[in-house]
Each structure stands twice: as structure tokens, then as C-alpha cells.
Design a protein around this motif. Structure first.
Motif, PDB file in Angstrom:
ATOM      1  N   LEU A  44       0.764  -1.012   0.088  1.00  0.00           N
ATOM      2  CA  LEU A  44       0.049   0.090  -0.074  1.00  0.00           C
ATOM      3  C   LEU A  44       0.784   1.155  -0.187  1.00  0.00           C
ATOM      4  CD1 LEU A  44      -2.702  -1.139   2.540  1.00  0.00           C
ATOM      5  CD2 LEU A  44      -2.934  -0.868   0.081  1.00  0.00           C
ATOM      6  N   GLY A  45       2.255   1.168   0.023  1.00  0.00           N
ATOM      7  CA  GLY A  45       3.221   2.162   0.242  1.00  0.00           C
ATOM      8  C   GLY A  45       3.002   3.064   1.324  1.00  0.00           C
ATOM      9  N   CYS A  46       2.645   2.397   2.536  1.00  0.00           N
ATOM     10  CA  CYS A  46       2.501   3.126   3.859  1.00  0.00           C
ATOM     11  C   CYS A  46       3.424   2.367   5.040  1.00  0.00           C
ATOM     12  CB  CYS A  46       1.021   3.314   4.322  1.00  0.00           C
ATOM     13  SG  CYS A  46       0.107   1.631   4.499  1.00  0.00           S
ATOM     14  N   ASP A  47       4.321   1.516   4.646  1.00  0.00           N
ATOM     15  CA  ASP A  47       5.182   1.000   5.474  1.00  0.00           C
ATOM     16  C   ASP A  47       5.970   1.980   6.206  1.00  0.00           C
ATOM     17  OD1 ASP A  47       8.051   0.995   4.180  1.00  0.00           O
ATOM     18  OD2 ASP A  47       6.401   0.899   2.599  1.00  0.00           O
ATOM     19  N   GLY A  48       6.591   1.364   7.341  1.00  0.00           N
ATOM     20  CA  GLY A  48       7.374   2.446   8.476  1.00  0.00           C
ATOM     21  C   GLY A  48       8.439   2.999   7.878  1.00  0.00           C
ATOM     22  N   ILE A  49       9.086   2.450   7.164  1.00  0.00           N
ATOM     23  CA  ILE A  49      10.315   3.221   6.299  1.00  0.00           C
ATOM     24  C   ILE A  49       9.801   4.195   5.452  1.00  0.00           C
ATOM     25  CG2 ILE A  49      12.357   2.817   5.004  1.00  0.00           C
ATOM     26  CD1 ILE A  49      12.852   0.012   6.373  1.00  0.00           C
ATOM     27  N   THR A  50       8.985   4.003   4.822  1.00  0.00           N
ATOM     28  CA  THR A  50       8.426   4.802   3.696  1.00  0.00           C
ATOM     29  C   THR A  50       7.763   6.086   4.214  1.00  0.00           C
ATOM     30  OG1 THR A  50       8.127   3.125   1.874  1.00  0.00           O
ATOM     31  CG2 THR A  50       6.996   5.271   1.675  1.00  0.00           C
ATOM     32  N   TRP A  51       6.946   5.916   4.999  1.00  0.00           N
ATOM     33  CA  TRP A  51       6.404   7.121   5.636  1.00  0.00           C
ATOM     34  C   TRP A  51       7.313   7.927   6.800  1.00  0.00           C
ATOM     35  CZ3 TRP A  51       0.505   6.300   7.222  1.00  0.00           C
ATOM     36  CH2 TRP A  51      -0.206   6.383   6.167  1.00  0.00           C
ATOM     37  N   ARG A  52       8.079   7.198   7.458  1.00  0.00           N
ATOM     38  CA  ARG A  52       9.356   7.822   7.965  1.00  0.00           C
ATOM     39  C   ARG A  52       9.913   8.910   7.078  1.00  0.00           C
ATOM     40  NH1 ARG A  52      11.641   6.166  13.299  1.00  0.00           N
ATOM     41  NH2 ARG A  52      10.360   4.792  14.270  1.00  0.00           N
ATOM     42  N   SER A 160      10.601 -11.727  37.269  1.00  0.00           N
ATOM     43  CA  SER A 160      11.097 -10.521  36.783  1.00  0.00           C
ATOM     44  C   SER A 160      12.080 -10.701  35.642  1.00  0.00           C
ATOM     45  CB  SER A 160      11.723  -9.467  37.879  1.00  0.00           C
ATOM     46  OG  SER A 160      12.812 -10.196  38.170  1.00  0.00           O
ATOM     47  N   GLN A 161      12.268  -9.685  34.634  1.00  0.00           N
ATOM     48  CA  GLN A 161      13.191  -9.895  33.585  1.00  0.00           C
ATOM     49  C   GLN A 161      13.565  -8.586  33.225  1.00  0.00           C
ATOM     50  OE1 GLN A 161      13.953 -12.502  31.202  1.00  0.00           O
ATOM     51  NE2 GLN A 161      15.386 -11.082  30.634  1.00  0.00           N
ATOM     52  N   THR A 162      14.979  -8.610  33.119  1.00  0.00           N
ATOM     53  CA  THR A 162      15.773  -7.362  32.650  1.00  0.00           C
ATOM     54  C   THR A 162      15.688  -7.253  31.207  1.00  0.00           C
ATOM     55  OG1 THR A 162      17.203  -7.083  34.586  1.00  0.00           O
ATOM     56  CG2 THR A 162      17.772  -5.885  32.644  1.00  0.00           C
ATOM     57  N   VAL A 163      15.229  -6.007  30.704  1.00  0.00           N
ATOM     58  CA  VAL A 163      15.379  -5.849  29.079  1.00  0.00           C
ATOM     59  C   VAL A 163      16.846  -6.061  28.816  1.00  0.00           C
ATOM     60  CG1 VAL A 163      14.734  -4.446  27.194  1.00  0.00           C
ATOM     61  CG2 VAL A 163      13.167  -4.578  29.246  1.00  0.00           C
ATOM     62  N   ARG A 164      17.003  -7.031  27.771  1.00  0.00           N
ATOM     63  CA  ARG A 164      18.576  -7.073  27.179  1.00  0.00           C
ATOM     64  C   ARG A 164      18.402  -6.664  25.644  1.00  0.00           C
ATOM     65  NH1 ARG A 164      21.232  -7.547  31.817  1.00  0.00           N
ATOM     66  NH2 ARG A 164      20.685  -9.400  33.077  1.00  0.00           N
ATOM     67  N   SER A 165      19.622  -6.682  25.219  1.00  0.00           N
ATOM     68  CA  SER A 165      20.002  -5.940  23.760  1.00  0.00           C
ATOM     69  C   SER A 165      19.099  -6.977  23.079  1.00  0.00           C
ATOM     70  CB  SER A 165      21.265  -5.739  23.397  1.00  0.00           C
ATOM     71  OG  SER A 165      21.986  -7.534  23.557  1.00  0.00           O
ATOM     72  N   GLN A 166      18.847  -8.176  22.841  1.00  0.00           N
ATOM     73  CA  GLN A 166      18.298  -9.000  21.839  1.00  0.00           C
ATOM     74  C   GLN A 166      16.807  -8.968  22.070  1.00  0.00           C
ATOM     75  OE1 GLN A 166      20.143 -10.531  19.357  1.00  0.00           O
ATOM     76  NE2 GLN A 166      21.451  -9.160  20.397  1.00  0.00           N
ATOM     77  N   HIS A 167      16.321  -8.139  23.136  1.00  0.00           N
ATOM     78  CA  HIS A 167      14.795  -7.865  23.111  1.00  0.00           C
ATOM     79  C   HIS A 167      14.416  -6.521  22.171  1.00  0.00           C
ATOM     80  CE1 HIS A 167      15.075  -9.741  27.367  1.00  0.00           C
ATOM     81  NE2 HIS A 167      14.562 -10.705  26.297  1.00  0.00           N
ATOM     82  N   ILE A 168      15.409  -5.854  21.843  1.00  0.00           N
ATOM     83  CA  ILE A 168      15.256  -4.455  21.272  1.00  0.00           C
ATOM     84  C   ILE A 168      14.982  -4.564  19.729  1.00  0.00           C
ATOM     85  CG2 ILE A 168      16.232  -2.186  20.943  1.00  0.00           C
ATOM     86  CD1 ILE A 168      15.432  -2.810  23.750  1.00  0.00           C
ATOM     87  N   ASP A 169      14.170  -3.790  19.164  1.00  0.00           N
ATOM     88  CA  ASP A 169      13.999  -3.711  17.775  1.00  0.00           C
ATOM     89  C   ASP A 169      14.432  -2.424  17.080  1.00  0.00           C
ATOM     90  OD1 ASP A 169      11.922  -2.010  18.170  1.00  0.00           O
ATOM     91  OD2 ASP A 169      10.337  -3.546  17.678  1.00  0.00           O
ATOM     92  N   MET A 170      14.052  -2.260  16.024  1.00  0.00           N
ATOM     93  CA  MET A 170      14.339  -0.894  15.216  1.00  0.00           C
ATOM     94  C   MET A 170      13.933   0.332  15.729  1.00  0.00           C
ATOM     95  SD  MET A 170      12.014  -1.179  11.732  1.00  0.00           S
ATOM     96  CE  MET A 170      12.378   0.596  11.153  1.00  0.00           C
ATOM     97  N   SER A 171      12.880   0.355  16.636  1.00  0.00           N
ATOM     98  CA  SER A 171      12.487   1.479  17.294  1.00  0.00           C
ATOM     99  C   SER A 171      13.321   1.707  18.726  1.00  0.00           C
ATOM    100  CB  SER A 171      11.181   1.142  17.808  1.00  0.00           C
ATOM    101  OG  SER A 171      10.888   0.263  18.881  1.00  0.00           O
TER     102      SER A 171
END
Length: 243
Positions: A44-52, A160-171
Motif C-alpha cells: 500500500l506504500g505506507c510501511d514504516g520506512i516509507t512514511w518516516r 522479573s526480567q531485565t530488558v536485554r539487547s536482543q529484546h530490542i527492535d528498530m524502534s
């Protein structure tokens, strides 16, 4: 049906998308839904990279609801279709359906999303952007999103869980699927092996960054389990799952 907004592709349930039962996993099902939505938005031409790049905005997915009729097996061939069904004001809803070889629905899903300005982080009206507004296909999943319980106590604390590097995405925040994986950890593998999911609903309430400590709470009422994930006193994720 407005065919021009429907993205459809043949997919195989590969080993990356199964759990220990060799069926499409619960979290992996949501991952496949998200993956198909990304391809739909690219069409549809509205993906995250295009609209950013073009409009300085970004997508935020706030809620997802999934119904399981049958989880497809490892190596099973399915058809995955994704299409917007609601576009009103600041929010939209996008449906996905997985069909078996006979065209019967296996999994149906609805996702709620909005668009925020990169500069102000304020919502942007979808009508001001090139997003489909009219003649949308009829929904395959239109059950209203639920109001989930807020009254968890320390007696409901699981781990409990500490947020680690492999939990992180492009955001640069914790990936949505990682929250679902943490929530599903309140169940044992033997429980998940012996219980089939009927429906899943998740609400993404906030962002989590690397190094933050998340606390996972859960409570079961009959066949339904509610999960709440908090960073300090701030709720970042809620889930309702029924078996």
C-alpha cells in the motif's frame, strides 16, 4: 471486497514459527500476523520506512486480538491475507486471516494502530496521509477489544526480567513479540502442550528500554489467564488468553 488493499501470499509454517508441540506457536502466530501486515503496508506504500522518510511519522500498534480455530502444523502450507477494515480519525484496524489448503480459516486477527509524528509524538489523522479510507473489505475479526483488569497485587507476581539487547527492535525499544513471550512464560511447557489456545488479546501500553527491569504478574480465572507486565509502577503490557 476491495481487492487492491488485500495482500495475500502463500506461506509455509517453517521451524522458526513452531513451538514445542510442532504447531504454529502462540507468539509466533502474532509474529506471522505482524510480518504479513508489514508486507501489506509495503504493497500500500505506507510501511514504516516509507512514511518516516516521506511524512516524518511512524506507526504504533496498540492492540492485537487473535482467534485460533486450529493451529497449522510444521510444514503445512497456508494462505495469509491482510487488509485494513477500519480507518477513522486517528486510528485504523487491520485484519489478517490464515487459510488452510481448503480455504477454511485457521487463525483470524485484528490489530489496532495509529500514526504519530516523529517530531512531536502526537497522533496524526490518517485522512491527512495516503492511507485507504473508503470501500474497505468486510472484517473477518471484528469483536471489540476488551477492557482488561487493573487490580493485580503482589500475590499475582510471577517473575522479573531485565530488558536485554536482543529484546530490542528498530524502534530502540522492546519488540512487541518479546512481551508476548514473557507473558507466556507464566505457563509451563507441559501446560502449553496439553492446552489449545482459543483466543489471545494483547494491549501495548508503554515502551521498555534496554536495562529496565520488568515485573510479570498473572492471574487465572477459570479458562482465562490475565497477564500484566510493569516497569516500576508503570504498566507496559497487558494480555488476556483463553484455552
Amino acid at each position: 471486497m476491495a481487492e487492491n488493499v488485500v495482500f495475500s501470499q502463500e506461506r509455509s509454517v517453517t521451524s522458526a514459527f513452531i513451538d514445542s508441540s510442532t504447531k504454529l506457536g502462540i507468539a509466533q502466530a502474532v509474529l506471522m500476523v505482524q510480518d504479513n501486515l508489514t508486507e501489506c503496508f509495503a504493497q500500500l506504500g505506507c510501511d514504516g520506512i516509507t512514511w518516516r522518510e516521506q511524512f516524518s511519522v511512524f506507526w504504533v500498534f496498540t492492540k492485537t486480538k487473535v482467534h485460533f480455530n486450529r493451529r497449522p502444523l510444521w510444514r503445512e502450507k497456508i494462505t495469509a491475507q491482510t487488509f485494513p477494515v477500519v480507518s477513522s480519525g486517528f486510528r485504523c484496524e487491520i485484519n489478517t486471516v490464515f487459510l488452510d489448503a481448503d480455504g477454511m480459516p485457521l487463525v483470524t486477527a485484528n490489530q489496532e494502530a495509529c500514526v504519530l509524528s516523529l517530531e512531536t509524538h502526537r497522533p496524526v489523522k490518517l485522512a491527512s496521509l495516503p492511507f485507504p479510507q473508503d470501500s474497505l473489505p468486510p472484517p473477518v475479526c471484528n469483536e471489540p477489544f476488551s477492557k482488561l483488569p487493573q487490580d493485580f497485587s503482589e500475590a499475582d507476581f510471577q517473575y522479573s526480567q531485565t530488558v536485554r539487547s536482543q529484546h530490542i527492535d528498530m524502534s530502540r525499544h522492546m519488540n512487541n513479540i518479546e512481551y508476548i513471550r514473557l507473558a507466556l512464560n507464566v505457563f509451563s511447557d507441559s501446560f502449553l502442550q496439553s492446552h489449545e489456545p482459543v483466543s489471545l488479546e494483547v494491549h501495548y501500553r508503554g515502551e521498555s528500554c534496554e536495562g529496565q527491569l520488568l515485573r510479570i504478574f498473572s492471574r487465572t480465572e477459570g479458562s482465562v489467564t490475565f497477564v500484566r507486565i510493569c516497569e516500576g509502577s508503570r504498566c507496559v503490557f497487558e494480555m488476556r488468553i483463553s484455552f
